[in-house]
Design a protein around this motif. Structure first.
Motif, PDB file in Angstrom:
ATOM      1  N   PRO A  45       0.839  -1.208   0.000  1.00 14.25           N
ATOM      2  CA  PRO A  45       0.000   0.000   0.000  1.00 14.25           C
ATOM      3  C   PRO A  45       0.871   1.255   0.000  1.00 14.25           C
ATOM      4  O   PRO A  45       1.955   1.273   0.576  1.00 14.25           O
ATOM      5  N   TYR A  46       0.382   2.294  -0.665  1.00 10.67           N
ATOM      6  CA  TYR A  46       1.132   3.543  -0.664  1.00 10.67           C
ATOM      7  C   TYR A  46       0.768   4.409   0.533  1.00 10.67           C
ATOM      8  O   TYR A  46       1.480   5.359   0.857  1.00 10.67           O
ATOM      9  N   ILE A  47      -0.337   4.060   1.204  1.00  7.44           N
ATOM     10  CA  ILE A  47      -0.704   4.786   2.420  1.00  7.44           C
ATOM     11  C   ILE A  47      -1.596   3.896   3.285  1.00  7.44           C
ATOM     12  O   ILE A  47      -2.384   3.103   2.783  1.00  7.44           O
ATOM     13  N   ASN A  48      -1.422   4.012   4.594  1.00  9.81           N
ATOM     14  CA  ASN A  48      -2.296   3.367   5.577  1.00  9.81           C
ATOM     15  C   ASN A  48      -2.969   4.470   6.373  1.00  9.81           C
ATOM     16  O   ASN A  48      -2.292   5.362   6.887  1.00  9.81           O
ATOM     17  N   VAL A  54     -15.919   0.576   6.424  1.00  7.07           N
ATOM     18  CA  VAL A  54     -15.520   0.225   5.061  1.00  7.07           C
ATOM     19  C   VAL A  54     -15.930   1.312   4.060  1.00  7.07           C
ATOM     20  O   VAL A  54     -15.212   1.585   3.099  1.00  7.07           O
ATOM     21  N   LEU A  55     -17.042   1.955   4.278  1.00 10.28           N
ATOM     22  CA  LEU A  55     -17.482   3.027   3.380  1.00 10.28           C
ATOM     23  C   LEU A  55     -16.510   4.202   3.411  1.00 10.28           C
ATOM     24  O   LEU A  55     -16.167   4.762   2.371  1.00 10.28           O
ATOM     25  N   SER A  56     -16.026   4.559   4.582  1.00 11.22           N
ATOM     26  CA  SER A  56     -15.046   5.648   4.691  1.00 11.22           C
ATOM     27  C   SER A  56     -13.744   5.284   3.997  1.00 11.22           C
ATOM     28  O   SER A  56     -13.095   6.126   3.382  1.00 11.22           O
ATOM     29  N   CYS A  57     -13.368   4.023   4.068  1.00 12.74           N
ATOM     30  CA  CYS A  57     -12.176   3.547   3.377  1.00 12.74           C
ATOM     31  C   CYS A  57     -12.375   3.647   1.865  1.00 12.74           C
ATOM     32  O   CYS A  57     -11.478   4.079   1.133  1.00 12.74           O
ATOM     33  N   GLN A  58     -13.554   3.267   1.408  1.00  7.53           N
ATOM     34  CA  GLN A  58     -13.860   3.348  -0.019  1.00  7.53           C
ATOM     35  C   GLN A  58     -13.815   4.806  -0.491  1.00  7.53           C
ATOM     36  O   GLN A  58     -13.245   5.105  -1.532  1.00  7.53           O
ATOM     37  N   VAL A  59     -14.375   5.703   0.282  1.00  6.52           N
ATOM     38  CA  VAL A  59     -14.363   7.125  -0.070  1.00  6.52           C
ATOM     39  C   VAL A  59     -12.929   7.647  -0.095  1.00  6.52           C
ATOM     40  O   VAL A  59     -12.557   8.414  -0.982  1.00  6.52           O
ATOM     41  N   ALA A  60     -12.099   7.201   0.861  1.00  4.36           N
ATOM     42  CA  ALA A  60     -10.693   7.625   0.878  1.00  4.36           C
ATOM     43  C   ALA A  60     -10.002   7.238  -0.423  1.00  4.36           C
ATOM     44  O   ALA A  60      -9.175   7.986  -0.942  1.00  4.36           O
ATOM     45  N   CYS A  61     -10.337   6.084  -0.957  1.00  6.70           N
ATOM     46  CA  CYS A  61      -9.776   5.658  -2.239  1.00  6.70           C
ATOM     47  C   CYS A  61     -10.378   6.461  -3.397  1.00  6.70           C
ATOM     48  O   CYS A  61      -9.663   6.860  -4.313  1.00  6.70           O
ATOM     49  N   LEU A  62     -11.658   6.707  -3.341  1.00  5.36           N
ATOM     50  CA  LEU A  62     -12.346   7.408  -4.431  1.00  5.36           C
ATOM     51  C   LEU A  62     -11.817   8.820  -4.650  1.00  5.36           C
ATOM     52  O   LEU A  62     -11.813   9.305  -5.768  1.00  5.36           O
ATOM     53  N   VAL A  63     -11.386   9.480  -3.605  1.00  9.42           N
ATOM     54  CA  VAL A  63     -10.967  10.873  -3.739  1.00  9.42           C
ATOM     55  C   VAL A  63      -9.515  11.020  -4.172  1.00  9.42           C
ATOM     56  O   VAL A  63      -9.048  12.136  -4.380  1.00  9.42           O
ATOM     57  N   GLN A  64      -8.796   9.915  -4.315  1.00 13.61           N
ATOM     58  CA  GLN A  64      -7.399   9.976  -4.729  1.00 13.61           C
ATOM     59  C   GLN A  64      -7.233   9.323  -6.091  1.00 13.61           C
ATOM     60  O   GLN A  64      -7.532   8.153  -6.255  1.00 13.61           O
ATOM     61  N   ARG A  65      -6.762  10.088  -7.048  1.00 15.24           N
ATOM     62  CA  ARG A  65      -6.614   9.595  -8.420  1.00 15.24           C
ATOM     63  C   ARG A  65      -5.761   8.347  -8.530  1.00 15.24           C
ATOM     64  O   ARG A  65      -6.040   7.478  -9.341  1.00 15.24           O
ATOM     65  N   GLN A  66      -4.694   8.266  -7.764  1.00 15.62           N
ATOM     66  CA  GLN A  66      -3.775   7.145  -7.916  1.00 15.62           C
ATOM     67  C   GLN A  66      -4.285   5.863  -7.276  1.00 15.62           C
ATOM     68  O   GLN A  66      -3.745   4.789  -7.524  1.00 15.62           O
ATOM     69  N   CYS A  67      -5.356   5.915  -6.511  1.00 13.68           N
ATOM     70  CA  CYS A  67      -5.860   4.729  -5.816  1.00 13.68           C
ATOM     71  C   CYS A  67      -6.592   3.802  -6.789  1.00 13.68           C
ATOM     72  O   CYS A  67      -7.541   4.202  -7.451  1.00 13.68           O
ATOM     73  N   ARG A  74     -11.585  -4.542   9.755  1.00 12.37           N
ATOM     74  CA  ARG A  74     -12.588  -4.147  10.750  1.00 12.37           C
ATOM     75  C   ARG A  74     -12.036  -4.046  12.166  1.00 12.37           C
ATOM     76  O   ARG A  74     -12.363  -3.121  12.907  1.00 12.37           O
ATOM     77  N   SER A  75     -11.195  -4.991  12.594  1.00 10.76           N
ATOM     78  CA  SER A  75     -10.731  -5.013  13.984  1.00 10.76           C
ATOM     79  C   SER A  75      -9.829  -3.827  14.330  1.00 10.76           C
ATOM     80  O   SER A  75      -9.814  -3.375  15.477  1.00 10.76           O
ATOM     81  N   THR A  76      -9.085  -3.327  13.360  1.00 13.54           N
ATOM     82  CA  THR A  76      -8.153  -2.224  13.621  1.00 13.54           C
ATOM     83  C   THR A  76      -8.585  -0.909  12.984  1.00 13.54           C
ATOM     84  O   THR A  76      -7.928   0.114  13.212  1.00 13.54           O
ATOM     85  N   SER A  77      -9.627  -0.933  12.157  1.00 14.35           N
ATOM     86  CA  SER A  77     -10.079   0.230  11.387  1.00 14.35           C
ATOM     87  C   SER A  77      -8.989   0.752  10.456  1.00 14.35           C
ATOM     88  O   SER A  77      -8.987   1.916  10.074  1.00 14.35           O
ATOM     89  N   ASN A  78      -8.049  -0.117  10.095  1.00 14.86           N
ATOM     90  CA  ASN A  78      -6.964   0.256   9.202  1.00 14.86           C
ATOM     91  C   ASN A  78      -7.432   0.145   7.756  1.00 14.86           C
ATOM     92  O   ASN A  78      -8.040  -0.844   7.371  1.00 14.86           O
ATOM     93  N   CYS A  79      -7.140   1.155   6.975  1.00 14.13           N
ATOM     94  CA  CYS A  79      -7.502   1.196   5.559  1.00 14.13           C
ATOM     95  C   CYS A  79      -6.216   1.344   4.759  1.00 14.13           C
ATOM     96  O   CYS A  79      -5.488   2.313   4.922  1.00 14.13           O
ATOM     97  N   LYS A  80      -5.932   0.348   3.926  1.00 13.56           N
ATOM     98  CA  LYS A  80      -4.729   0.368   3.097  1.00 13.56           C
ATOM     99  C   LYS A  80      -5.120   0.714   1.671  1.00 13.56           C
ATOM    100  O   LYS A  80      -5.983   0.072   1.095  1.00 13.56           O
ATOM    101  N   LEU A  81      -4.469   1.735   1.124  1.00 13.94           N
ATOM    102  CA  LEU A  81      -4.751   2.171  -0.237  1.00 13.94           C
ATOM    103  C   LEU A  81      -3.606   1.736  -1.151  1.00 13.94           C
ATOM    104  O   LEU A  81      -2.437   1.899  -0.805  1.00 13.94           O
ATOM    105  N   PHE A  82      -3.973   1.182  -2.310  1.00  6.06           N
ATOM    106  CA  PHE A  82      -2.997   0.662  -3.259  1.00  6.06           C
ATOM    107  C   PHE A  82      -3.101   1.424  -4.577  1.00  6.06           C
ATOM    108  O   PHE A  82      -4.186   1.763  -5.023  1.00  6.06           O
TER     109      PHE A  82
END
Length: 112
Positions: A45-48, A54-67, A74-82
């Motif tokens: 991933p380029y960012i954690n 999960v919806l907030s993670c999806q939105v985080a990806c949607l707003v970044q062109r390179q994603c 779920r257990s850690t609320s960690n969102c990895k973007l690739f």
């Protein structure tokens, strides 16, 4: 009265136009209970980030062109973007804590 209506419509049109200029859209496939298993280490991933769901993670990806893909844990609320995961749907690993999503090719608007 007529002049105030014209101004109101003009302001409305400007607001709508500026909102349209700043929107991106794309379709994502959702894979519940799966995470990406890569054959090499180039798909790190380029960012954690921490997101609330999960919806907030999806939105985080949607707003970044390179994603191109994201995995939410779920257990850690960690969102990895690739940004370099393409056609990895065949290389998925079962993980009941993870939800992965990837951009469906050709659906990004504006393209880029």
């Amino acid at each position: 009265m007529t002049l105030s209506r014209i101004y109101s419509w003009l302001i409305f049109a400007i607001v709508i136009k500026s909102a349209e200029a700043n929107t991106q859209s794309m379709k994502m496939s959702l894979m519940i209970n799966f995470k990406f298993q890569c054959a090499n280490t180039t798909c790190l991933p380029y960012i954690n980030i921490i997101t609330t769901n999960v919806l907030s993670c999806q939105v985080a990806c949607l707003v970044q062109r390179q994603c191109n893909a994201a995995t939410f844990y779920r257990s850690t609320s960690n969102c990895k973007l690739f940004d370099d995961i393409l056609n990895q749907n065949g290389n998925m690993l079962v993980d009941v804590d993870a939800t992965s999503m990837s951009v469906i090719s050709g659906t990004r608007f504006p393209p880029g």
